[in-house]
Design a protein around this motif. Structure first.
Motif, PDB file in Angstrom:
ATOM      1  N   ASP A   1      -3.405   5.212   5.964  1.00 29.09           N
ATOM      2  CA  ASP A   1      -3.839   3.830   6.153  1.00 29.09           C
ATOM      3  C   ASP A   1      -4.027   3.454   7.624  1.00 29.09           C
ATOM      4  O   ASP A   1      -4.964   2.748   7.969  1.00 29.09           O
ATOM      5  CB  ASP A   1      -2.854   2.873   5.477  1.00 29.09           C
ATOM      6  CG  ASP A   1      -3.007   2.917   3.962  1.00 29.09           C
ATOM      7  OD1 ASP A   1      -4.149   2.808   3.487  1.00 29.09           O
ATOM      8  OD2 ASP A   1      -1.996   3.090   3.261  1.00 29.09           O
TER       9      ASP A   1
ATOM     10  N   LEU B   1      -4.929   3.524   0.993  1.00 26.85           N
ATOM     11  CA  LEU B   1      -5.188   2.570  -0.083  1.00 26.85           C
ATOM     12  C   LEU B   1      -6.694   2.482  -0.354  1.00 26.85           C
ATOM     13  O   LEU B   1      -7.499   2.505   0.575  1.00 26.85           O
ATOM     14  CB  LEU B   1      -4.684   1.185   0.310  1.00 26.85           C
ATOM     15  CG  LEU B   1      -3.165   1.007   0.442  1.00 26.85           C
ATOM     16  CD1 LEU B   1      -2.862  -0.340   1.109  1.00 26.85           C
ATOM     17  CD2 LEU B   1      -2.500   1.085  -0.916  1.00 26.85           C
TER      18      LEU B   1
ATOM     19  N   ASN C   1      -8.571  -0.051   1.631  1.00 27.46           N
ATOM     20  CA  ASN C   1      -8.828   0.271   3.043  1.00 27.46           C
ATOM     21  C   ASN C   1     -10.051   1.178   3.197  1.00 27.46           C
ATOM     22  O   ASN C   1     -10.783   1.074   4.179  1.00 27.46           O
ATOM     23  CB  ASN C   1      -7.603   0.911   3.682  1.00 27.46           C
ATOM     24  CG  ASN C   1      -6.545  -0.132   4.058  1.00 27.46           C
ATOM     25  OD1 ASN C   1      -6.873  -1.310   4.203  1.00 27.46           O
ATOM     26  ND2 ASN C   1      -5.303   0.290   4.179  1.00 27.46           N
TER      27      ASN C   1
ATOM     28  N   ASP D   1       3.755   2.064   0.675  1.00 31.33           N
ATOM     29  CA  ASP D   1       2.342   1.740   0.870  1.00 31.33           C
ATOM     30  C   ASP D   1       2.170   0.305   1.364  1.00 31.33           C
ATOM     31  O   ASP D   1       1.304   0.018   2.185  1.00 31.33           O
ATOM     32  CB  ASP D   1       1.529   2.004  -0.401  1.00 31.33           C
ATOM     33  CG  ASP D   1       2.106   1.305  -1.636  1.00 31.33           C
ATOM     34  OD1 ASP D   1       3.235   0.771  -1.552  1.00 31.33           O
ATOM     35  OD2 ASP D   1       1.433   1.303  -2.677  1.00 31.33           O
TER      36      ASP D   1
ATOM     37  N   GLU E   1      -0.703   5.382  -3.504  1.00 35.70           N
ATOM     38  CA  GLU E   1      -0.139   4.128  -4.012  1.00 35.70           C
ATOM     39  C   GLU E   1       1.198   4.373  -4.716  1.00 35.70           C
ATOM     40  O   GLU E   1       1.324   5.253  -5.540  1.00 35.70           O
ATOM     41  CB  GLU E   1      -1.168   3.450  -4.940  1.00 35.70           C
ATOM     42  CG  GLU E   1      -2.546   3.523  -4.270  1.00 35.70           C
ATOM     43  CD  GLU E   1      -3.536   2.433  -4.603  1.00 35.70           C
ATOM     44  OE1 GLU E   1      -3.215   1.587  -5.447  1.00 35.70           O
ATOM     45  OE2 GLU E   1      -4.620   2.443  -3.995  1.00 35.70           O
TER      46      GLU E   1
END
Lengths: 479, 413
Positions: B164, B193, B196, B301, B389
């Motif tokens: 991320d 993610l 993102n 996350d 996730e």
């Protein structure tokens, strides 16, 4: 002004010679082409003080290795440099290795190495349980030691400077001219220095320097050595330095703890044509890892901190080249392994050469061989630390979390001879950025401290000089 | 030696949330020790939005999310020390720390909460061949230069790893006028993610090169370029796919490592998969009275879940100090590999337990199954799970009351 002596090259050899010469009433300068001292092989080697059983009987390498190894503990103590007598082992796997080990033993005894012992498998594994179970025999050298090579270089240059020597950085000697009583050394950028004597300790480029005064009697080529350095978690796997029995294929990969508690593995040994290629290779790194695993059990390469490549300056004669090809000019060239181990003895040897050549040398009574250790605060007790923090609160602020280095230590390093001017210079002096996060957290702060101390803009601070900049400018200012 | 009921190591989102929860549950004698010059931890440099959707039902920036908790700390007058680095924690809960005002000092705590967060995996750990020029940064370091110091690390960027922070920095560098040439990801899927990838790469036309890695670094002083290559199914580079990309900056977003050096000094056993402590449902480690929460326990996350987990640790530390406990049991949790790990790793009291876990690969149409031997005590279907996730399920005591051990498995159709 005309210097009495110009030492070309601020590696460990140049540094130790400069320090030795600074004990005489001489006007000295050290010329270094890089942005800092210890930028060549002196910062990328095995960090080993060899016992002295490797070099051929009667060679300069053999003589100076054994002498240098004996001098090293005292030298390091005077200079406040980390040194540890951890012993070394040459391990063998078969009868052929055993024969080599016997001949190394004999050679070592001839060279004057003390305390050598041949061990069987049981004795070997009692000493080092993590050495491969397949190893059947070993040569044990209790005088084998480890040292921090760049610290030794920094400290020796610093000590020479504290005793009056000048250090000129970014000074790449490109021509040497001579008149009746002095040499004029010209740098690529146009600066000049005059000196009566020249010590050529230019490492990989010693042949080029010698040629500038007409000496073409030797050549230097680069031998690449790749290393993989592991986290302190792995540092306790072995106590001694573990060498493989040398074979036709070369000396092989060594595994050793470092004085800072990491584990170093390497080097490969590949002769290359160019003198600037310090790139690591997939094959080289794989070779280091494969052979290390054959020698020592339980080495975890997922604990790698960094890998690097050093270039050893290999001379064409097979031995150290220390001579005076002409008046007032000394070659100290081809100082490959065991160069680090020999460095203190090389310095004495060079002074003896100069004395024989009737150079006027008078001891300087104000000379001090001592230098404040760079890691004193780290090793102090709690009460002692608190005294220091009370006087200077910067010692209470941790900048490098992984190696717990304080702002006070970093500022002291930036202010001490030879002053670092870049991130890598601070790293070698303080260990900040040398831990497991490799400067991820602390480098932005160190850039700030360097910018403040040198009174330069933040974005002009580099990693190691030249174009190795860290930032290109302020945000929203990118063209 | 100074006596304090609860010492919290780290004043980031985990530490602050744990402190507030402990305070609200009845322990007032708390001290937060924070090594940086501010509370809030790494959130302070995360100036993008997307924080707080679960927790506050709105999108906040990192500093705004931190501020919500800082306010709660200030309102309660919970003591904290900044610029204070903890050097050692003993199994007896003696905490040794240092700062400029007090020097090196020691505190005897009744309970300790570990909330040190995590660090980025560095370039060295990757063993990439080539030279060692300047211009190689972990994504978080670059983020610090850009967002906190106001300096640009470079103009032409390649990013290795699609974590991320790497994705966020692809966008951030682009917004600051740099050109991001590619994001290379070793795996056939991104570890970041989904939102993102959409908002940081696709919206800016930045190519995501899956199953690609950097195989060589070029440049003597400043980085001049990188060679990338496609990797085969065993993640080995395929030589004929080598491709040179000129660039002056390489950002690395290749994984986060919980910072457990202090946990080790306290003798806390670690989980080999999470690199964090082995804990029970209270987030208590195997050393009594030492708790862990947030990214030092396992990499999360979303910060929302860090806050939630830290509340559990804060409340539990209070219960520990006050000697309150539910009926005891001892049930180890195990996983099948498709599920990589669970937190907690064991259940020691009979009460509601939320178990967090991550999966090893992208799987579709799965059933999450928890069994005690042959007996299935819980199952739940999901359309898709991905390594980037975190998943969680909540178990009630009546489901596991007489279980010997619980195994977590993923059945893939």
């Amino acid at each position: 002004m005309t210097y009495d002596v110009a030492v070309i090259g601020a590696g460990v050899v140049g540094g130790m010679i400069a320090r030795e010469l600074s004990s005489y009433k001489l006007n000295l300068c050290i010329l270094e082409k890089a942005h800092d001292v210890a930028m060549g092989a002196s910062s990328a080697n095995s960090a080993i003080v060899h016992a002295g059983f490797d070099a051929k009987e009667g060679s300069l390498k053999a003589l100076l290795n054994v002498q240098g190894s004996e001098m090293m503990a005292k030298t390091c103590q005077e200079l406040g440099v980390k040194y540890k007598n951890n012993g070394s082992l040459v391990i063998g796997f078969n009868e052929e290795d055993m024969e080599t080990i016997r001949s190394l033993y004999t050679r070592g005894v001839t060279n004057g190495v003390k305390g050598l012992e041949i061990l069987d498998s049981d004795a070997l594994h009692a000493l080092e349980p993590n050495v491969s179970k397949n190893a059947t025999c070993a040569l044990y050298a209790p005088t084998g030691s480890i040292v921090c090579p760049y610290e030794l270089t920094i400290a020796s240059v610093g000590n020479a400077m504290d005793n009056g020597a000048s250090l000129l950085l970014d000074f790449a000697v490109s021509a040497i001219e001579e008149d009746a009583d002095a040499f004029t050394l010209k740098a690529e950028d146009g600066r000049t220095v005059k000196a009566k004597y020249i010590i050529n300790a230019a490492g990989l480029y010693a042949d080029a320097i010698a040629e500038m005064v007409g000496d073409t009697s030797f050549q230097i080529h680069a031998r690449r050595g790749e290393y993989v350095l592991l986290d302190k978690e792995s540092g306790n796997l072995i106590k001694s330095t573990i060498f493989r029995t040398p074979s036709k294929m070369g000396k092989g990969i060594l595994v050793s703890p470092t004085v800072d508690g990491n584990l170093i593995t390497g080097p490969t040994s590949v002769d290359i044509g160019e003198k600037e290629n310090k790139a690591t290779t997939p094959d080289g790194l794989a070779h280091v890892m494969r052979e290390t695993r054959e020698n020592v059990d339980g080495v975890m390469y997922n604990q790698t901190i960094t890998s690097f490549c050093g270039l050893r300056a290999v001379g064409s004669t097979g031995d150290f080249i220390i001579n005076m090809p002409r008046d007032r000019f000394v070659n100290v060239a081809g100082i490959e392994s065991p160069g680090l181990s020999s460095a203190p003895a090389i310095a004495k040897y060079v002074v003896e050469l100069l004395k024989k050549a009737e150079m006027p040398l008078e001891k300087d009574p104000t000379f001090s061989p001592l230098r404040a250790p760079m890691h004193a605060f780290r090793e102090a007790g709690i009460e002692e630390k608190n005294e220091i923090i009370k006087k200077d609160p910067a010692y209470g602020r941790i900048i490098c979390r992984c190696e717990t280095v304080t702002e006070g230590e970093i500022l002291a390093a930036i202010r001490q001879n030879p002053k670092p001017r870049d991130l890598d210079g601070v790293k070698r002096r303080t260990r900040a950025q040398m831990g497991r996060c490799q400067g991820g957290f602390c480098s932005p702060y160190i850039v700030e401290l360097l910018a403040q101390e040198m009174q330069v803009p933040y974005e002009s601070v580099t990693k190691f000089g030249g174009d190795s900049y860290i930032n290109v400018g302020k945000t929203k200012g990118v063209d | 030696m100074k006596q304090i009921d609860l010492v919290i190591v780290g004043g980031g989102p985990a530490g602050m949330s744990a402190a507030v929860a402990a305070y609200d549950n009845g322990i007032k004698n708390i001290l937060i020790l924070e090594r940086d010059s501010h509370l809030g931890g790494i959130l302070q440099q995360c100036i993008h939005n997307g924080f707080g959707l679960h927790r506050f039902g709105e999108e906040l920036t990192g500093p705004e999310y931190a501020w919500r908790y800082e306010q709660q700390v200030y309102e309660r007058n919970i003591p904290y020390l900044l610029n204070t680095m903890v050097l050692d924690i003993s199994p007896e809960k003696v905490v040794t720390a240092t700062n400029s005002e007090e020097g090196v000092f020691q505190i005897q705590a009744k309970a300790v909460i570990l909330a040190m967060g995590c660090r980025e995996r560095s370039k060295g750990a990757l063993n990439i061949a080539g030279t060692r020029p300047s211009g190689i940064f972990s994504a978080g370091t670059a983020q610090k230069y850009v967002n906190l110091k106001g300096y640009m690390p470079g103009k032409n960027v390649v990013i290795l790893g699609s974590g991320d922070i790497g994705l966020i920095m692809a966008r951030r560098m682009t917004l600051e006028g740099a050109k991001v040439h590619a994001v290379c990801e070793l795996m056939p899927y991104s570890g970041g993610l989904a939102r993102n990838i959409e908002q940081c790469l696709n919206d800016f036309g930045i190519p995501l090169r899956l199953s690609h890695t950097v195989v060589e670094i070029h440049g003597k002083q400043r980085l001049e370029g990188v060679t990338i290559a496609k990797v085969d199914e065993n993640r080995r580079p395929i030589p004929e796919t080598r491709e040179y990309i000129p660039c002056d900056t390489l950002l690395l977003s290749v994984g986060l490592i919980p910072e457990n050096e202090l946990s080790k000094t306290a003798g806390v056993p670690l989980d080999r998969v999470t690199s964090g402590a082995v804990v029970d449902q209270d987030r208590q480690t195997s050393v009594e009275g030492i708790f862990a929460c947030g990214n030092v326990l396992h990499v999360h996350d979303l910060v929302d879940y860090v806050s939630e987990e830290a509340e559990i640790a804060g409340k539990s530390a209070v219960a520990y100090i006050q000697g309150i406990t539910a009926e005891r049991t001892d049930i180890p949790l195990s996983t099948d590999g498709k599920i990589r790990y669970t937190v907690p790793q064991r259940i020691t009291q009979k009460k509601d337990v939320t178990v967090f876990f991550r999966v090893a690969d992208v799987y579709r149409n799965v059933t999450i199954r928890v069994s005690d031997g042959d007996r299935v005590i819980y199952s739940k279907k999901k359309l898709k799970v991905a390594p980037g996730e975190m998943e969680s399920i909540t178990l009630r005591p009546d489901q596991f009351a007489d279980a010997k051990a619980l195994s977590f498995a993923l059945e893939v159709k």
